[in-house]
Design a protein around this motif. Structure first.
Motif, PDB file in Angstrom:
ATOM      1  N   SER A 340       0.842  -1.193   0.000  1.00 13.71           N
ATOM      2  CA  SER A 340       0.000   0.000   0.000  1.00 13.71           C
ATOM      3  C   SER A 340       0.884   1.253   0.000  1.00 13.71           C
ATOM      4  O   SER A 340       1.964   1.253   0.593  1.00 13.71           O
ATOM      5  N   PRO A 341       0.423   2.329  -0.675  1.00  9.04           N
ATOM      6  CA  PRO A 341       1.288   3.508  -0.820  1.00  9.04           C
ATOM      7  C   PRO A 341       1.516   4.281   0.474  1.00  9.04           C
ATOM      8  O   PRO A 341       2.307   5.207   0.493  1.00  9.04           O
ATOM      9  N   TRP A 342       0.827   3.932   1.549  1.00  7.46           N
ATOM     10  CA  TRP A 342       1.002   4.672   2.801  1.00  7.46           C
ATOM     11  C   TRP A 342       1.901   3.919   3.777  1.00  7.46           C
ATOM     12  O   TRP A 342       1.905   4.203   4.970  1.00  7.46           O
ATOM     13  N   SER A 343       2.619   2.916   3.305  1.00  8.62           N
ATOM     14  CA  SER A 343       3.510   2.187   4.207  1.00  8.62           C
ATOM     15  C   SER A 343       4.854   1.968   3.531  1.00  8.62           C
ATOM     16  O   SER A 343       5.014   2.190   2.338  1.00  8.62           O
ATOM     17  N   ILE A 344       5.820   1.528   4.319  1.00  9.05           N
ATOM     18  CA  ILE A 344       7.148   1.222   3.798  1.00  9.05           C
ATOM     19  C   ILE A 344       7.249  -0.290   3.706  1.00  9.05           C
ATOM     20  O   ILE A 344       6.885  -1.002   4.640  1.00  9.05           O
TER      21      ILE A 344
END
Ligand SMILES: *[C@@H]1O[C@H](CO)[C@@H](O)[C@H](O)[C@H]1NC(C)=O
Ligand SMILES: *[C@@H]1O[C@H](CO)[C@@H](O)[C@H](O)[C@H]1NC(C)=O
Ligand SMILES: *[C@@H]1O[C@H](CO)[C@@H](O)[C@H](O)[C@H]1NC(C)=O
Ligand SMILES: *[C@@H]1O[C@H](CO)[C@@H](O)[C@H](O)[C@H]1NC(C)=O
Length: 659
Positions: A340-344
């Protein structure tokens, strides 16, 4: 709104098509953000009320409820049948309903695999003192913690636990919080309700598991110590690589949230439990969350897996989440998880250490591989077999076949770095056809060779440890021995010290999330309930809902199916020490793509942010191959890199070709 209706219809069709079962299973019903200062009891009451709609009575509904999530986000886990799932999905306030899957641990289950169980500690004399990190609490969602490990001892001069910490240690089987927890291990909790609804009561006979935060599997202690373990002297791997073991941030503190339980020789992590841990970790006030587990491929749609949802709300609350990318065979594409684009999302790579082992065959042909052989061993090569169709040399699986009592199995695998020579024995006759050719194109097929002990001298091996120079730009892709591209290595090796002072960052604001959620087809009402209220932010989707995920201010640019000119906007924020800074762009265009960056320089003079545009046009005929490039912004000191991955798709007549 038309788009909403279509999305709902699709939803329904998917559900009807995918799920029809009378037998009830644990599901997660996701409702968006929690209502801040609302009383959690009120939120739970709302959950029960919603659930009552699909049960004949309140008592039944409460019985079906496994968890009510009220802190970091709002939702619940409940045992539901397909009729109930469909009915709940129809409520406007419900953003998604999905089956609580069983997630698997990532990285190795080191201790059991090595046949070690868990070795006790052997005294400590920590010499390594890195001073930063003591104000950070790392929440680790995993198989628990082994508190007696040296890695979780309080280092000298550890300051008291930050006053803002709201977490704690719970009592449980073989786990006394007074003895287990200290200023280093500041939290330890466990979540088992989802697991037990799924698999029945936990088996704790003969220490098969502990109903407590204690780590039966070893994985949680491994990941927690890798992230934040105190320095532990006298560590080695069977005598190899001796030295002090320490985590990346040895002064940081650990809060363990046990969500994975021993089952069938492995760890099983119920998503209902995983979400409960996210929910509490966010309430407890962890500074960063580490999660090394995921669902088996294929990748799930966003918001239909616990890890996406947990990380989404953590990000909104300012808590970064770091995931593992998965350990699947690197010869198969598209197996990455937790993206997901909100995590590393972090993948493992080879490091600057190898354990070369020389093998000499009876005809004196010798070659070098990697192994852990302490002293010279001799054995006769009687057979060489490719063990598994997936190419792996899984000793445990081999063991199960019980075809080779007392045998030594040599496992030859193509490993990324060719500086240590490859060893691959042919299947037909290992003794005569040993191949040692780093220039030869490796097929990526792994072979295993079976050697039987107690026979005449034929093959001997001996290992030694040494360090080599493996730099990021020489990374090769696992099986294929081709230079790694962005799909193999993401943005590349991280450089933690330079990451402290990146110069510029790509930030994501609430509006970026709105646009992204619009592009995923969520309705405005749903988006409003997924994002924390922020009065100044426009939460509407553009007319017609036409948004592209290219609009997300993401630090990489990936364009699939480039048929005509496309322009992408990115915004950089200056976080460097100089408020006045000038950055110049250096562009490496992907093959067959014309790439123009405008403006070619960014001037930050007091204002924090500056935007640029990347215009890409096809400059070849091609169908479907990805090519890679990069944009690097530099002020002479900082280097801010954006990988480009572009797939030109404009040729209609079959196979890929260029002009
Ligand atoms: C699911 O449970 C509800 C309530 O108990 C019941 O009315 C319904 O028939 C069940 N559906 C299926 C498919 O069994
Ligand atoms: C529970 O664990 C014990 C010890 O490992 C084992 O012998 C037993 O078979 C297990 N019981 C069940 C029901 O799996
Ligand atoms: C292999 O080398 C050893 C020692 O150098 C030698 O004694 C032996 O004859 C050689 N064997 C063959 C098959 O060449
Ligand atoms: C292989 O099988 C034997 C006998 O069943 C067992 O003792 C041993 O632990 C197994 N080894 C591995 C690596 O699983």
């Amino acid at each position: 709104m038309a788009a909403t209706t279509t999305a709902r219809l699709l939803w329904g069709l998917l559900l009807i098509h995918g799920l029809h079962f009378a037998h009830s299973q644990v599901h997660i019903v996701y409702l968006g953000h929690s209502h801040g200062r609302d009383d959690p009891l009120l939120t739970t009451r709302r959950h029960v009320r919603l659930l009552c709609n699909v049960f004949s009575g309140r008592e039944e509904a409460e019985e079906a409820m496994v968890y009510s999530y009220t802190h970091g986000f709002s939702g619940f886990a409940a045992v539901l049948n397909s009729t109930q799932v469909l009915a709940l999905a129809g409520f406007e306030e419900v953003i998604s309903v999905f089956r609580s899957k069983t997630l698997k641990l990532h990285t190795t289950r080191s201790w059991d695999f090595m046949g070690l169980g868990w070795l006790g500690s052997q005294g400590i004399s920590s010499s390594l003192q890195l001073d930063h990190g003591h104000d950070i609490i790392v929440g680790v969602l995993d198989s628990g913690i082994w508190p007696e490990s040296d890695s979780f001892k309080e280092p000298p001069l550890m300051p008291p636990v930050p006053a803002s910490w709201r977490g704690g240690c719970v009592r449980g089987e073989s786990f006394d919080p007074k003895k287990a927890c200290n200023r280093k291990l500041v939290g330890a909790k466990y979540y088992v309700a989802g697991f037990e609804r799924e698999y029945g009561a936990l088996n704790t006979t003969g220490e098969a598991e502990y109903r407590s935060p204690r780590d039966r599997i070893g994985h949680g202690s491994h990941t927690a110590s890798t992230a934040a373990g105190s320095a532990a002297a006298g560590a080695s791997y069977f005598g190899f690589g001796p030295g002090a073991a320490r985590g990346g941030a040895p002064r940081a503190r650990v809060a363990a949230y046990k969500v994975c339980w021993f089952r069938e020789m492995d760890g099983a992590c119920s998503e209902a439990d995983v979400l409960a841990a996210f929910d509490e970790a966010l309430r407890d006030g962890v500074g960063v969350i580490s999660v090394s587990l995921g669902s088996p491929p294929p990748l799930m749609e966003l918001f239909r897996t616990s890890t996406d949802i947990g990380a989404f709300h953590a990000a909104q609350l300012g808590t970064p989440v770091v995931f593992s990318a998965g350990n699947n065979d690197d010869r198969l594409p598209s197996l990455v998880q937790n993206v997901s684009p909100w995590s590393i999302c972090v993948a493992a790579a080879t490091i600057d250490r190898t354990f070369p082992t020389q093998i000499v065959l009876g005809n004196n042909l010798s070659f070098t591989g990697e192994g852990f052989i302490r002293k010279e061993m001799k054995a006769k090569l009687v057979e060489s077999i490719q063990l598994f169709t997936d190419g792996s040399c899984n000793i445990e699986r081999w063991n199960r076949t019980r075809r080779a009592p007392g045998a030594i199995i040599l496992c030859f695998a193509a490993i990324g770095d060719t500086s240590s020579a490859f060893a691959a024995l042919s299947e037909s006759d290992g003794a005569n056809h040993a191949e040692q050719d780093r220039h030869r194109k490796l097929t990526g097929s792994f072979r295993c060779v079976l050697l039987v002990e107690r026979a005449q001298l034929c093959v001997s091996g001996h290992s030694q440890a040494y360090t080599s120079d493996t730099s990021a730009d020489r990374i090769l892709s696992g099986g294929a021995a081709k230079p790694a591209d962005a799909f193999d290595v993401g943005a590349g090796h991280m450089d933690p010290l330079r990451a402290i002072d990146p110069g510029l960052v790509y930030d994501m604001q609430t509006r970026d999330y709105v646009v992204y959620l619009c592009s995923l087809g969520y309705s405005e009402a749903q988006i409003k309930s997924m994002l924390l209220p922020s009065p100044s932010v426009d939460v509407s989707c553009a007319a017609g809902g036409k948004h592209s995920d290219l609009e997300l201010n993401y630090p990489a640019i990936v364009v699939s199916e480039l048929r005509a000119t496309v322009t992408v906007k990115r915004t950089l924020r200056n976080v460097g020490q100089n408020r006045h800074a000038v950055y110049f762009a250096a562009v490496v265009s992907p093959h067959g793509v014309s790439t123009v960056v405008w403006p070619p320089l960014l001037v930050f003079s007091g204002q924090e942010e500056a935007s640029y545009y990347v215009t890409m046009s096809p400059a070849k005929r091609s169908q479907g191959r990805y090519d890679f490039g990069e944009i690097v912004w530099s002020d002479g000191y900082h280097r801010v890199r954006t990988p480009l991955a572009v797939q030109v798709t404009n040729s209609k007549d079959g196979g890929p070709h260029s002009m």
